[in-house]
Write an enzyme that holds these catalytic residues in place. Structure first.
Site, short mmCIF file in Angstrom:
data_model
loop_
_atom_site.label_atom_id
_atom_site.label_comp_id
_atom_site.label_asym_id
_atom_site.label_seq_id
_atom_site.Cartn_x
_atom_site.Cartn_y
_atom_site.Cartn_z
N HIS A 237 -7.95 -5.42 -0.30
CA HIS A 237 -6.67 -4.71 -0.29
C HIS A 237 -5.48 -5.45 0.31
O HIS A 237 -4.41 -5.53 -0.27
CB HIS A 237 -6.88 -3.37 0.44
N SER B 150 0.84 -1.21 0.00
CA SER B 150 0.00 0.00 0.00
C SER B 150 0.87 1.26 0.00
O SER B 150 1.74 1.36 -0.89
CB SER B 150 -0.96 -0.07 1.19
N ASP C 247 -9.99 -4.50 -4.89
CA ASP C 247 -9.35 -3.56 -3.95
C ASP C 247 -10.05 -2.19 -4.03
O ASP C 247 -10.11 -1.58 -5.10
CB ASP C 247 -7.87 -3.41 -4.34
O1 LIG Z 1 -2.92 -3.70 6.50
C1 LIG Z 1 -3.16 -2.48 6.30
N1 LIG Z 1 -3.08 -1.85 5.10
C2 LIG Z 1 -3.31 -0.48 5.25
C3 LIG Z 1 -3.87 -0.33 6.65
O2 LIG Z 1 -3.56 -1.60 7.26
C4 LIG Z 1 -4.04 0.32 4.19
C5 LIG Z 1 -3.08 1.46 4.38
C6 LIG Z 1 -2.51 2.29 3.24
O3 LIG Z 1 -1.30 2.37 3.19
N2 LIG Z 1 -3.30 2.91 2.32
C7 LIG Z 1 -4.78 2.82 2.27
C8 LIG Z 1 -5.41 4.17 2.32
C9 LIG Z 1 -4.87 5.06 1.23
C10 LIG Z 1 -5.49 6.42 1.37
O4 LIG Z 1 -5.08 7.17 0.26
C11 LIG Z 1 -5.52 8.47 0.15
C12 LIG Z 1 -6.39 9.05 1.05
C13 LIG Z 1 -6.80 10.38 0.84
C14 LIG Z 1 -6.30 11.07 -0.28
F1 LIG Z 1 -6.67 12.34 -0.48
C15 LIG Z 1 -5.42 10.49 -1.16
C16 LIG Z 1 -5.03 9.19 -0.93
CL1 LIG Z 1 -3.93 8.41 -2.01
C17 LIG Z 1 -3.37 5.17 1.34
C18 LIG Z 1 -2.72 3.79 1.29
C19 LIG Z 1 -2.13 0.43 4.98
#
Ligand SMILES: O=C1N[C@]2(CO1)C[C@H](C(=O)N1CCC(COc3ccc(F)cc3Cl)CC1)C2
Length: 308
Positions: free
Chosen positions: A283, A136, A253
């Site tokens: 995800h 992620s 996802d």
């Molecule tokens: O096992 C796990 N996995 C996890 C948690 O626990 C998921 C989390 C992780 O890294 N992301 C999921 C959420 C995402 C939000 O992204 C945004 C939000 C607002 C925005 F304006 C622009 C973007 Cl890009 C970033 C990436 C790690």
């Protein structure tokens, strides 16, 4: 273990009384835990999975937003059992490391800290191949870390990496508003990660919700803007990627758009590249339904061993 980052011009020695009783956000003493000190003087909690036999490679695991390195124990042990030394740390503002929760002055801090940890491990284990695994947001960190040292890594494995924005949640208008809002109210929340989007496994959703080392608060505007800038940086460098990579992504996802992985697979000129799509999977592939997670573990294990 306490590795002092190169404090510019301050001679590098932390006054002993200052670090003697430095504690993690949960109240544990850093002097009793494996840790590194980044170049801003922040203490980062580290994890090491050291094989019984002489290691034949190094693997660094980079966790994602709002979680921590402890969630990779099963995957790390599997790789450690291949006589590979696995290491990780909790990024600034995450888990047992210092820093305001899910706040970052500049995304580059995550990459800088990973390079510091990698350099330390290369000193301890010279001559070994190094692989990166990122999930992620940690996938974005892995991509940008590898991009800084294009010839240093034997391979990069990306589990549902953050490469592109979810179209529905990040329309150009919303992106513009987030950037505008960042100037006036950088700390207001945009909403938190929906735990139900983490995995189809009820048990894993419960684990995620009940894990006190996870951050369940809202994504701040300032953090979201850092992610937007990161996605833009990755878009720019995709055509320059030549290192070997393995992309794993769930077809269903809802947190990181699978089209980002398709885009990287189609755009990066790497000769050694693999993309595996997991039908209907959500995800967190390493914490999905048992069938998916076991396939993912096997895929990663095989991919590394083949490139040792
Ligand atoms: O096992 C796990 N996995 C996890 C948690 O626990 C998921 C989390 C992780 O890294 N992301 C999921 C959420 C995402 C939000 O992204 C945004 C939000 C607002 C925005 F304006 C622009 C973007 Cl890009 C970033 C990436 C790690």
């Amino acid at each position: 273990v306490s590795i002092q980052g190169q404090l510019g011009g301050l001679g590098g020695e932390m006054p002993s009384e200052e670090c003697a009783d430095r504690v993690t956000p949960q109240g544990s003493l850093y002097r009793e835990l494996p840790h590194i000190i980044n170049t801003d003087g922040q203490y980062l909690f580290c994890r090491y999975w050291s094989p019984k036999t002489k290691p034949r490679a190094l693997v660094m695991i980079m966790h994602g937003a709002g979680e921590h390195s402890g969630r990779y124990n099963e995957l790390a042990e599997l790789i450690m059992n291949e006589s590979i030394f696995v290491f990780a740390h909790d990024h600034v503002g995450h888990g047992q490391s210092e820093g305001n929760r899910m706040v970052i002055s500049n995304f580059q801090v995550y990459i800088r800290d990973c390079l510091q940890h990698i350099d330390h491990m290369k000193e301890k284990y010279p001559g070994l191949n190094i692989f990166l695994i990122g999930h992620s947001m940690g996938g974005a960190i892995a991509i940008l870390t590898a991009n800084e040292r294009p010839n240093d890594f034997a391979g990069v494995m990306l589990i549902a990496p953050l490469i592109t924005l979810q179209p529905e949640t990040s329309t150009p208008t919303k992106v513009f508003l987030a950037r505008l809002l960042n100037y006036v109210l950088p700390n207001i929340g945009l909403g938190s990660i929906d735990p139900n989007f983490i995995s189809r496994s009820e048990e894993e959703v419960k684990n995620y919700i009940n894990d006190p080392l996870n951050y369940h608060g809202s994504v701040k505007v300032s953090f979201a803007v850092q992610l937007l800038n990161t996605v833009a940086r990755i878009e720019e460098i995709l055509p320059k990627i030549t290192w070997p990579f393995l992309l794993l992504h769930g077809e269903a996802d809802k947190l990181c758009d699978i089209n980002g992985s398709y885009h990287m697979y189609d755009t990066a000129p790497s000769k050694d590249r693999t993309l595996k799509v997991y039908t209907s999977a959500y995800h967190v592939l390493h914490k999905e339904l048992p069938q998916v997670t076991s396939e993912v573990f096997t895929e990663i294990q095989k991919w590394i061993v083949k490139r040792l």
